[in-house]
Design an enzyme around this catalytic site. Sequence first.
Site, PDB file in Angstrom:
ATOM      1  N   HIS A 129       0.816  -1.228   0.000  1.00 37.84           N
ATOM      2  CA  HIS A 129       0.000   0.000   0.000  1.00 37.84           C
ATOM      3  C   HIS A 129       0.843   1.267   0.000  1.00 37.84           C
ATOM      4  O   HIS A 129       0.487   2.263   0.619  1.00 37.84           O
ATOM      5  CB  HIS A 129      -0.946   0.010   1.213  1.00 37.84           C
ATOM      6  CG  HIS A 129      -2.044  -1.008   1.094  1.00 37.84           C
ATOM      7  ND1 HIS A 129      -3.208  -0.762   0.401  1.00 37.84           N
ATOM      8  CD2 HIS A 129      -2.136  -2.275   1.554  1.00 37.84           C
ATOM      9  CE1 HIS A 129      -3.980  -1.839   0.455  1.00 37.84           C
ATOM     10  NE2 HIS A 129      -3.357  -2.768   1.133  1.00 37.84           N
TER      11      HIS A 129
ATOM     12  N   ASP B  11      -1.033  -5.215   5.749  1.00 36.65           N
ATOM     13  CA  ASP B  11      -1.999  -6.057   5.036  1.00 36.65           C
ATOM     14  C   ASP B  11      -1.678  -6.122   3.553  1.00 36.65           C
ATOM     15  O   ASP B  11      -0.983  -5.277   2.999  1.00 36.65           O
ATOM     16  CB  ASP B  11      -3.416  -5.485   5.209  1.00 36.65           C
ATOM     17  CG  ASP B  11      -3.520  -4.047   4.689  1.00 36.65           C
ATOM     18  OD1 ASP B  11      -2.578  -3.271   4.939  1.00 36.65           O
ATOM     19  OD2 ASP B  11      -4.516  -3.725   4.026  1.00 36.65           O
ATOM     20  N   GLU B  12      -2.219  -7.150   2.935  1.00 41.52           N
ATOM     21  CA  GLU B  12      -2.230  -7.306   1.479  1.00 41.52           C
ATOM     22  C   GLU B  12      -0.885  -6.995   0.822  1.00 41.52           C
ATOM     23  O   GLU B  12      -0.798  -6.183  -0.104  1.00 41.52           O
ATOM     24  CB  GLU B  12      -3.323  -6.389   0.872  1.00 41.52           C
ATOM     25  CG  GLU B  12      -4.701  -6.734   1.364  1.00 41.52           C
ATOM     26  CD  GLU B  12      -5.799  -5.826   0.788  1.00 41.52           C
ATOM     27  OE1 GLU B  12      -6.822  -6.382   0.371  1.00 41.52           O
ATOM     28  OE2 GLU B  12      -5.632  -4.593   0.747  1.00 41.52           O
ATOM     29  N   VAL B  13       0.168  -7.630   1.319  1.00 37.98           N
ATOM     30  CA  VAL B  13       1.466  -7.456   0.676  1.00 37.98           C
ATOM     31  C   VAL B  13       1.518  -8.389  -0.530  1.00 37.98           C
ATOM     32  O   VAL B  13       1.427  -9.605  -0.390  1.00 37.98           O
ATOM     33  CB  VAL B  13       2.614  -7.781   1.661  1.00 37.98           C
ATOM     34  CG1 VAL B  13       3.959  -7.571   0.986  1.00 37.98           C
ATOM     35  CG2 VAL B  13       2.503  -6.926   2.911  1.00 37.98           C
TER      36      VAL B  13
ATOM     37  N   GLU C 181      -3.206 -10.172   8.594  1.00 37.97           N
ATOM     38  CA  GLU C 181      -2.290 -10.986   7.781  1.00 37.97           C
ATOM     39  C   GLU C 181      -0.945 -11.188   8.457  1.00 37.97           C
ATOM     40  O   GLU C 181      -0.319 -12.226   8.318  1.00 37.97           O
ATOM     41  CB  GLU C 181      -2.004 -10.354   6.426  1.00 37.97           C
ATOM     42  CG  GLU C 181      -3.109 -10.469   5.430  1.00 37.97           C
ATOM     43  CD  GLU C 181      -3.972  -9.231   5.434  1.00 37.97           C
ATOM     44  OE1 GLU C 181      -4.259  -8.710   6.544  1.00 37.97           O
ATOM     45  OE2 GLU C 181      -4.367  -8.809   4.340  1.00 37.97           O
TER      46      GLU C 181
END
Length: 531
Positions: free
Chosen positions: A275, A333-335, A385
């Site tokens: 992000h 998150d969401e790497v 995560e």
Amino acid sequence: MHKILIFLTFSVTLATSYIVDYGPVVKASQGAIWPKPKTQVISNNFNMLRPSEFTFETVGNSCDILQNALERYHTIIVTHLRRIRNRVKNDHENNKWRSKPEYSGRLTSVKVNLKQKCEKMPHVDMDESYDLNIAEQQATIESNSIWGLLRGLESFSQLLYHSPDAKFLLINDTNIYDEPRFKHRGLLVDTSRHFISIAILKEILDGMAYNKLNVFHWHIVDDHSFPYQSIKYPELTRGAYHESMIYSQQDIADIIEYARMRGIRVMSEFDTPGHTASWGASHPELLTKCGGIFTGKYGPIDPTIESNYDFIFSLFDEIVEVFPDVYVHLGGDEVGFECWQSNQNILNFMKQHNITSFVQLEELYIQKLIDKVHSLNVNSIVWQEVYTNGVKLPKGTVVHVWTGNQRNLLSRITRDNMPALLSACWYLDHLSTGGDWVKFYNCDPWDFSGNDNQKKLVLGGEACMWSEVVDDANIVQRIFPRTCATAEKLWSTEDVTDIEDAKQRLEEHYCRMRRRNINAQPPSSPGFCLV
Ligand SMILES: *[C@@H]1O[C@H](CO)[C@@H](O)[C@H](O)[C@H]1NC(C)=O
Ligand SMILES: *[C@@H]1O[C@H](CO)[C@@H](O)[C@H](O)[C@H]1NC(C)=O
């Protein structure tokens, strides 16, 4: 004529029931409190309050926060009646209320008793409990803490309703002891996907105070824009959408102060290592250069470049000074691993350091960052995560649950003795038809299997306002009154689950927010609101 006939046929086939009564579907309560207090005894005896003669009387300690709050609530009370009165045209009816046997007389002041010294900054363990008593034209609000008094003043203002002739305010005798169930009751606002102005952020903070929420989670930067004006690295705002869409240090101090006056903590989030696309507008060297089919693109922060840590650590040195809260949200998150996978330098680094998975590489980064933040005496919060990927987290790191099976996750996290926050069921960008606050209301943070100790590890939760499709024009009505459901789940006791009761109180509460210039939308069904 033809058109009308067609329309009628449609409405008959589409509506589930076409026999309807005239008037609002939900009858609003009068003088009911949202979120519902822990204990309240209310009587049929009522007092009249004339805003022009009404005063708050401080009988204990005082401070700037209290004085500021008393002015605010005085204005709210005066405005309440003025706005209603201006709407009512024929006042010849409904003026018999003063001859009722329950009428006990005029309430001209409230004693406000702060029993201990005023604290300066709202904090994670603040005491928000208060006592509120109204009997026979005497009223007191008492608390050991300024934060409890703020909550008590809010409740007092909500107990008021207008007389049938709209000439006065009325308030019933009542006895309240109140305190929250959870200590972290937050709202996340994403100011990266769309820039939100300071004026609207203040409107949101007001709305939070009217719902006794106490954490403004400022998701300030993300992939799409970087509006934070750094002191050390002012060039980072090259990643802002536009030079007018930047939060200066002055703006941020203004928001923190505005929130402090309302007993709201401001917790910042600078989400890394994913992000972070907007960071690359000024510092492309921070980001992973993707290879292979992604050549030309940038991925998450490159955790294999030592100088990147110097930059990030130095930025966090600044962040923990600018935002005084003891928690900072580190994201995580969401790497996306595909870019790391495509970069030969990263693969070489992993081989050299015997790192066999991208999760381990992420762990390397996050652990360094958490250690850094801890060395600054700040606690960290991470998205789930980081935990589910198996990153070893220092004791006390809070895991923020946002997706998947929340019951399983909360059980697992708390079984591992980690504190948790819940947001998975409170995503405000997830819209359903109709009054969809009920789905938020049906979610309880203790609804998972675990012992008392595990339940205690749930610090609370947050409603999340991701801003892909909201901006200044519609963010407030997307948040309110839907976030009120979250606020009540986090404040009131576990047995407060009655939807019908909540509907009536929420109908009143939305109207109350409108009267106070919060652009809340109607909560449930056809009806009206005098604002
Ligand atoms: C407040 O008092 C009025 C007048 O006696 C009564 O009708 C009303 O039900 C009371 N409100 C509550 C919430 O008990
Ligand atoms: C790399 O890790 C594996 C598995 O943990 C271990 O067996 C091996 O000895 C390590 N090699 C080096 C060079 O550290």
